[in-house]
Scaffold this active site. Sequence first.
Site, PDB file in Angstrom:
ATOM      1  N   HIS B  57       0.829  -1.217   0.000  1.00 10.63           N
ATOM      2  CA  HIS B  57       0.000   0.000   0.000  1.00 10.63           C
ATOM      3  C   HIS B  57       0.857   1.259   0.000  1.00 10.63           C
ATOM      4  O   HIS B  57       0.364   2.342   0.310  1.00 10.63           O
ATOM      5  CB  HIS B  57      -0.894   0.014   1.240  1.00 10.63           C
ATOM      6  N   HIS B 219      -6.677  -4.662  -1.155  1.00 15.66           N
ATOM      7  CA  HIS B 219      -5.905  -5.909  -1.092  1.00 15.66           C
ATOM      8  C   HIS B 219      -6.083  -6.761  -2.328  1.00 15.66           C
ATOM      9  O   HIS B 219      -6.011  -7.991  -2.271  1.00 15.66           O
ATOM     10  CB  HIS B 219      -6.280  -6.705   0.158  1.00 15.66           C
TER      11      HIS B 219
END
Lengths: 333, 333, 222, 222
Positions: B57, B219
Amino acid sequence: MKKLINKPEDVVREELEGLAWAHPDLVKVHFDPNYVYRADAPVNGKVAIVSGGGSGHEPMHGGFVGKGMLDAACPGAVFTSPTPDQMYEATKAVHAGAGVLYIVKNYSGDIMNFEMAADLARADGIPIESVVIDDDVAVEGSLYTQGRRGVGTTVLAEKICGAAAEQGYNLKRLTDLCKRVNDNGRSMGMALTPCTVPHVGRPTFELGEDEMEIGIGIHGEPGRQRTKLRPADEIVELLMEPILADLPFKAGDRVLLFVNSMGGTPLIELYILYRKAYSILEGRGIQVVRNLIGPYITSLEMAGTSITLLRMDDELIHLWDAPVLTPALRWGI
Amino acid sequence: MKKLINKPEDVVREELEGLAWAHPDLVKVHFDPNYVYRADAPVNGKVAIVSGGGSGHEPMHGGFVGKGMLDAACPGAVFTSPTPDQMYEATKAVHAGAGVLYIVKNYSGDIMNFEMAADLARADGIPIESVVIDDDVAVEGSLYTQGRRGVGTTVLAEKICGAAAEQGYNLKRLTDLCKRVNDNGRSMGMALTPCTVPHVGRPTFELGEDEMEIGIGIHGEPGRQRTKLRPADEIVELLMEPILADLPFKAGDRVLLFVNSMGGTPLIELYILYRKAYSILEGRGIQVVRNLIGPYITSLEMAGTSITLLRMDDELIHLWDAPVLTPALRWGI
Amino acid sequence: MEKAGVETMSVHRDEVLAWIRAVAAAIEQNRDYLIQLDAAIGDADHGANMDRGFKAVLARLGSVADKDIGTILKTIGMTLVSTVGGAGGPLYGTFFMQAGMATAGKLELTPADWVSALEAGLQGVINRGKAQPGDKTMVDALMPALQALKEALGHGACFAEALTRSAEAAERGMRGTIPLVAKKGRASYLGERSVGHQDPGATSSFLMLKAAAEIWANARPG
Amino acid sequence: MEKAGVETMSVHRDEVLAWIRAVAAAIEQNRDYLIQLDAAIGDADHGANMDRGFKAVLARLGSVADKDIGTILKTIGMTLVSTVGGAGGPLYGTFFMQAGMATAGKLELTPADWVSALEAGLQGVINRGKAQPGDKTMVDALMPALQALKEALGHGACFAEALTRSAEAAERGMRGTIPLVAKKGRASYLGERSVGHQDPGATSSFLMLKAAAEIWANARPG
Ligand SMILES: Nc1ncnc2c1ncn2[C@@H]1O[C@H](COP(=O)(O)OP(=O)(O)O)[C@@H](O)[C@H]1O
Ligand SMILES: Nc1ncnc2c1ncn2[C@@H]1O[C@H](COP(=O)(O)OP(=O)(O)O)[C@@H](O)[C@H]1O
Ligand SMILES: [Mg+2]
Ligand SMILES: [Mg+2]
Ligand SMILES: [Mg+2]
Ligand SMILES: [Mg+2]
């Protein structure tokens, strides 16, 4: 073509509107002809710096307009040099009496359009100097050819010259400084994927799942050679080798290491590349005194990277550290 | 899988080494267990803020460690919650006597691992508070389910709480502030392309050339629905509608508009999205007082975007504007 | 009798306007083809740039339709400069501006006028872009076209005939760029890899001369 | 005679170690399968996480091979907690830590010991994760497995027999997650879209109980 856009022909205008609405405190955008300029332009007594080029390289150049960097940027159509009227109008909008420096990337289109603009501005009595950035070692330049492309060093030259202009450098000194930055900067890039120009609708070249292009520019053009995909560390070696050999960079040199994303390559990968580039430099006794890591000179959504090395000295370090306040680069303010 | 990496199992370690070598003045990285912490930690008298989550991320969370934001970040494997020992060791490294706030995204894995770490730290007598961020309106939460995911608001909460901690908020006040940020933030995301987890080697889902996923998390998981690709303006409407309706945001509200890239979407497209989001808000009499535009909470190289709206008040605006000096966010210093 | 022919053969302003419209149409038709050529060794925008430019020219044409040919060509050049961008913009802009100055005040073009227009335009391109023949640019289509035009006229060919020779020479010049290594323009960055691809600018130049030969064919005697 | 059988049937520490090695092997073999299942409704890491965790367990096993079963299981739990991550880490970590506390000091496990180990482990998972049966989680494999184990033993089945019933129940529970809408874990974010996919955690739980049934099959009476 998978992009978050509306009509291809509206991409540049809508992007500029977004930029203007997002940063009204920093920049204004003039349409038709299109140019982005400092909200507080003209800045009295200061030499103005104008750059420009095709769109598709965001944040360059519009994102670099602001205090301590550019006074104006002229975005052309995607990957297309802007037209002389853009630079001419931008020049008149930001000229504050101390002359204007054009920072031009070495593409025949850019050069010719900036030349025509300079002719028009000079006819109005505005002193214009142009510095052409040609730092791409992937291109074997020669007297008889176009020479090397202007890539990553452009970003660094705009930051450093922008700081110098704020500090009162006159046009002559600023021009010499910009040439010195260009003389001390070297870059090379590669692509994992091509990119798609909106009005074309299909990728500018095809690459197999296990292929990469080495020595690409920033216009979706193919590179110098196509090879099998390699691990990141080997790719960094492929890019660093010609960069280091060209200047050449030597033990004891202090450098700014700029690891750039072509647009689609995420930060996690840039840090892996930075790690290797840094260790190569360390191994050669070259000291990384400053760095820049991220997507600053891109080729639309292309996945890939470019590495730029700029040999620094006290003056360049001082100017690099000087405050900058633009949509894309900000520190010290 | 086309990535600029070496061995999949080395991605996180090498990325962290790159981060450490790139910003030694800002952060230090501890390996085994892995955590990124402020170079000047522990900062006396200040409540420490620790966050963490899976890697992939970037720049979240490691890039947000530094003055005015996080004291430590604990990166797990790609898309995998970090383990309790990481948070426990990080907590001990940054605790400066005023307690520690955990900012946790609402994923069962993250919550359980942070809980276990909190148990260990409390056993050492360290006061720990946890705030769970759950701002993703794409998920219809309910008492019986996991509830909503934590996404974009996490970045804003880390910046705002980091500033508050610098300004001397105690643990209780800081915890309440963080909850307030979460209560006033709403997000929704979409994907044009899937992403590839390095150790998996193939995309986590398949998307046709003319398809997109609406309501994705961070995700690489599929979203709530798959639809035909639409123009950017319609996509922004698809994301803004549920966000606005959920809080709900009302005329007269002041908001921070955060247009995020999932990693592979370039800035030129983000500004086109910002343009539409801004005009929707303007049309509803909602005032955009601050904004953030760029790749700040990503899903590897996924192409796509997420929009986050945070309702602001004078205190939040003041804290947002406060100086921050981290690898990824910097202003005022 | 051919000589006599030559005297009588000339194209009027309206035929010049017709030619420009034909060029605009040809560019539009070949937009994607030019993009494809530019994608191979450049940046895939030549077709889009030229099409944008000539659409702007068409929009502007009405306002100068009653002016002399020189003014018309200069206006076209200025319009191209401010709408095409890239290398094509300044080059074709200069081409038409120079051709316009060479034909100032004229309401019709004799073959000799067309020769000097082409000559001035080509010289403008060379001054602006510094390209030599063989550098794999539009010069490789324009220069042989001018030579062929002069030769044909010199050998007493009628205007239409000469225009056809000129277009054929431009086509040969265009094809001749395929084996060349680019020395100017973006393609030069590719070095050896530019070999085997036809130059987009040479192609657009050929399209213009082909249009002239076709539109002005009625200038054929009898 | 079966009753008598039951008394004599128990697994020694070495058989427990053999079971753990078998679990590690099964996880490694099914790594990609678990990743695939998790990719469909989660984030594609369950296989990698569990494989990383059990490889760490194997590395750690030697150092506790001479300790009591409780210590061994607790060590396994702590190792999993600090190496698996995600939801699987704390959950399986807690499972083994709790099972370890329930078997503290033991050098062999009677069927009754195994029941209380499983019971404690499952309770730990539930306390930690707050999942109910039917939430489409590992609980849906573990709970029926425990019930089947108790029932079989209650009806006088031998240990091996009961372990087989237990594994079969786990498998049914695992398959039973396919039609369920996930209420816990990442899959819950998909809502209705989680229907039609088998839960990865339930699958890894089944693999563990299957391994026990196979490895401890020799506990079947002479
Ligand atoms: N220096 C030059 N002199 C003459 N023609 C040139 C020169 N540079 C480029 N060209 C011509 O311009 C064409 C490319 O035009 P275009 O694609 O519109 O501009 P750009 O290369 O900037 O994208 C080339 O095919 C070539 O024929
Ligand atoms: N709250 C919970 N209670 C019980 N089991 C859970 C819970 N949340 C997740 N799980 C189990 O964990 C599995 C996913 O594990 P894993 O993929 O390793 O973690 P993550 O979901 O964080 O990536 C799911 O298949 C489910 O069986
Ligand atoms: Mg171009
Ligand atoms: Mg995970
Ligand atoms: Mg081009
Ligand atoms: Mg998972």
